[in-house]
Design an enzyme around this catalytic site. Structure first.
Site, PDB file in Angstrom:
ATOM      1  N   THR A  74       0.845  -1.084  -0.154  1.00  0.00           N
ATOM      2  CA  THR A  74      -0.059  -0.008  -0.140  1.00  0.00           C
ATOM      3  C   THR A  74       0.964   1.300   0.153  1.00  0.00           C
ATOM      4  OG1 THR A  74      -1.834  -1.040   1.349  1.00  0.00           O
ATOM      5  CG2 THR A  74      -1.950   1.417   1.280  1.00  0.00           C
ATOM      6  N   ASN A 152      -5.310  -9.104  -7.693  1.00  0.00           N
ATOM      7  CA  ASN A 152      -5.449  -9.833  -6.517  1.00  0.00           C
ATOM      8  C   ASN A 152      -6.904 -10.853  -6.318  1.00  0.00           C
ATOM      9  OD1 ASN A 152      -6.001  -6.893  -6.581  1.00  0.00           O
ATOM     10  ND2 ASN A 152      -7.374  -7.351  -4.838  1.00  0.00           N
ATOM     11  N   GLN A 180       1.091  -9.362  -6.041  1.00  0.00           N
ATOM     12  CA  GLN A 180       0.406 -10.540  -6.002  1.00  0.00           C
ATOM     13  C   GLN A 180       1.259 -11.458  -7.082  1.00  0.00           C
ATOM     14  OE1 GLN A 180      -1.741 -12.128  -4.393  1.00  0.00           O
ATOM     15  NE2 GLN A 180      -2.762 -10.404  -3.478  1.00  0.00           N
ATOM     16  N   SER A 200       4.927  -6.745  -1.857  1.00  0.00           N
ATOM     17  CA  SER A 200       4.816  -6.791  -0.331  1.00  0.00           C
ATOM     18  C   SER A 200       5.117  -8.272  -0.020  1.00  0.00           C
ATOM     19  CB  SER A 200       3.115  -6.829  -0.284  1.00  0.00           C
ATOM     20  OG  SER A 200       2.757  -7.092   1.222  1.00  0.00           O
ATOM     21  N   HIS A 202       4.220  -9.971   2.553  1.00  0.00           N
ATOM     22  CA  HIS A 202       3.255 -11.174   3.294  1.00  0.00           C
ATOM     23  C   HIS A 202       2.627 -11.961   2.344  1.00  0.00           C
ATOM     24  CE1 HIS A 202      -0.736  -9.115   3.309  1.00  0.00           C
ATOM     25  NE2 HIS A 202       0.138  -8.088   2.867  1.00  0.00           N
ATOM     26  N   THR A 238      13.387   4.815  10.878  1.00  0.00           N
ATOM     27  CA  THR A 238      14.120   3.740  11.142  1.00  0.00           C
ATOM     28  C   THR A 238      13.585   2.423  10.505  1.00  0.00           C
ATOM     29  OG1 THR A 238      14.749   4.786  12.999  1.00  0.00           O
ATOM     30  CG2 THR A 238      15.346   2.556  13.007  1.00  0.00           C
ATOM     31  N   CYS A 326      -9.459  -7.198   0.836  1.00  0.00           N
ATOM     32  CA  CYS A 326      -9.635  -5.648   1.376  1.00  0.00           C
ATOM     33  C   CYS A 326     -10.766  -5.273   1.314  1.00  0.00           C
ATOM     34  CB  CYS A 326      -8.657  -4.953   0.560  1.00  0.00           C
ATOM     35  SG  CYS A 326      -6.928  -5.533   0.230  1.00  0.00           S
TER      36      CYS A 326
HETATM   37  N1  PLP Z   1      -1.468  -4.399  -4.122  1.00  0.00           N
HETATM   38  C1  PLP Z   1      -1.951  -5.718  -4.441  1.00  0.00           C
HETATM   39  C2  PLP Z   1      -2.527  -6.127  -5.979  1.00  0.00           C
HETATM   40  C3  PLP Z   1      -2.629  -6.281  -3.268  1.00  0.00           C
HETATM   41  O1  PLP Z   1      -3.229  -7.652  -3.597  1.00  0.00           O
HETATM   42  C4  PLP Z   1      -2.389  -5.811  -2.040  1.00  0.00           C
HETATM   43  C5  PLP Z   1      -2.959  -6.600  -0.936  1.00  0.00           C
HETATM   44  O2  PLP Z   1      -4.026  -7.036  -0.658  1.00  0.00           O
HETATM   45  C6  PLP Z   1      -1.463  -4.792  -1.777  1.00  0.00           C
HETATM   46  C7  PLP Z   1      -1.318  -3.817  -3.026  1.00  0.00           C
HETATM   47  C8  PLP Z   1      -1.315  -3.865  -0.793  1.00  0.00           C
HETATM   48  O3  PLP Z   1      -0.434  -4.603   0.056  1.00  0.00           O
HETATM   49  P1  PLP Z   1      -0.106  -4.682   1.524  1.00  0.00           P
HETATM   50  O4  PLP Z   1      -1.140  -5.450   2.006  1.00  0.00           O
HETATM   51  O5  PLP Z   1       1.237  -5.109   1.843  1.00  0.00           O
HETATM   52  O6  PLP Z   1      -0.264  -3.202   2.025  1.00  0.00           O
END
Ligand code: PLP
Length: 386
Positions: A74, A152, A180, A200, A202, A238, A326
């Site tokens: 994000t 996603n 993704q 990202s 995770h 940091t 989301c």
């Molecule tokens: N972009 C896409 C395509 C995503 O699927 C997501 C999370 O679902 C994000 C951005 C946001 O990533 P983060 O969860 O690390 O903020």
């Protein structure tokens, strides 16, 4: 003994890989200082940071100086949009695809409020952008194009290399949201020719709350977070050392297994779709005719509400997602499905199933059984007579 949850929601967040947990635990060490300090504890922390940057960069085939760590996808997307917009005096056109993640759509919306022109490039019924259509929307005023690598919700993979070629020919930087795709399909920012690539941790089994923006160093990008000048002045604050080390620790294992894992997951995913289609002929697999991530299936099940189905599945020990995680908790149709022209009634029955590194064939088998039982039960409740 309680039966373990079947977790088929890797696109929301992949379970932490053991390599990430080990890397984080190794760093729970009071002897580590601030990576910006010159003393020994600071230098020890700096070493961890440098090694992590080198490992993430190696996985992408880029120079480490191009990897700037952020708090996640994000922030990386927000930085790309705000950073370019600020340099351009908040003037000009932002061209984004109609299926971008909210972390691209929302900053674009905010920048529209400041007077920038935001144009959405439409997609076809499979969720694909047509490079000719996108190119026709590129004007001399266009300051940035945003096109995600893989969606996603649907897993649909966009023709980003072709779009990047056309953007480059017009001198327009391209942001590729690869949140993704990284770790699921091959990703090379250089081969794509994208000026900015967001990541990202995770989504590939790293810790939550850490990511990166891979920047083309010749692109002028104002910082989103300014202050102490960390990350060579590009992103102050940091660094999240534990998160970054956990992120770096999953890159090599994810990429080493990428070919074998994508073949394995594709086989499981395709078998699931075939089985469900046999039993529920009215089911629609959204985006099925487009190139897709091997782990993702977006199923639209007529006659059921995605949220209701999700809750029933949860009670039965299965975790999936209704459309995008989301946007869960919301009953309006997903903007992605709207952009694809999916019938809103059908869109409300959308269930996203996303597999990953710890998904077994037995998990998918049990999930399909539970899903079929649940759908039949919900259908019979909806039409108790006959
Ligand atoms: N972009 C896409 C395509 C995503 O699927 C997501 C999370 O679902 C994000 C951005 C946001 O990533 P983060 O969860 O690390 O903020």
């Amino acid at each position: 003994m309680a039966i373990a949850m079947i977790y088929l929601d890797h696109n929301a967040s992949a379970p932490l890989r053991p390599e990430a947990a080990q890397a984080v635990m190794r760093l729970l060490d009071p002897a580590l200082g601030n990576p910006s300090s010159v003393h020994g504890p600071g230098r020890a922390a700096r070493k961890v940071l440098d090694e992590a940057r080198r490992d993430v960069a190696a996985g992408l085939g880029v120079h480490p100086g191009r990897v700037v760590f952020t708090s996640g996808g994000t922030e990386a997307n927000a930085w790309a949009l705000w950073g370019v917009a600020q340099v351009r005096g908040f003037r000009g056109r932002l061209l984004i695809s109609a299926v971008e993640h909210p972390s691209v759509r929302a900053p674009a919306q905010a920048l529209a409020g400041l007077g920038m022109e935001v144009v959405r490039c439409p997609v076809d019924g499979q969720g694909l952008v047509d490079p000719d259509t996108l190119e026709s929307l590129l004007t001399a005023e266009t300051v940035l194009v945003a096109l995600m690598h893989a969606n996603n919700e649907t897993g649909v993979i966009q023709p980003v290399a072709e779009v990047a070629r056309r953007c480059r020919a017009r001198g327009v930087p391209l942001l590729v949201d690869a949140v993704q795709s990284f770790g699921k399909i091959p990703l090379s920012p250089d081969a794509l020719g994208a000026a900015l690539v967001s990541l990202s941790a995770h989504k590939l089994g790293g810790p939550k709350g850490v990511g990166a923006l891979v920047c083309d160093n010749i692109l002028d990008l104002a910082p989103l977070v300014s202050g102490g000048g960390q990350e060579r002045g590009r992103r102050s604050g940091t660094e999240n050392l534990l998160g970054i080390a956990g992120f770096a620790a999953v890159v090599a294992p994810a990429l080493a297994q990428l070919d074998a894992e994508s073949a394995r997951l594709r086989e499981l995913r395709d078998a699931l779709e075939v089985r469900l289609l046999e039993e529920l002929p009215a089911l629609v697999v959204l985006g099925a005719s487009a190139p897709r991530l091997p782990n993702t299936s977006l199923l639209a099940i007529p006659g059921v509400e995605g949220e209701t189905l999700l809750m029933a599945l949860d009670l039965a020990g299965c975790a999936a997602s209704a459309g995008s995680a989301c946007s869960s908790g919301r009953t309006t149709p997903s903007p992605v499905l709207e952009a694809m022209g999916v019938d809103p009634v059908l869109a409300r029955g959308a269930l996203r199933v996303s597999l990953g590194w710890n998904t077994s064939a037995a998990d998918v088998e049990r999930f399909s059984r539970v899903l079929l039982e649940t759908v039949r039960r919900l259908h019979s409740l909806a039409s108790p007579v006959g």
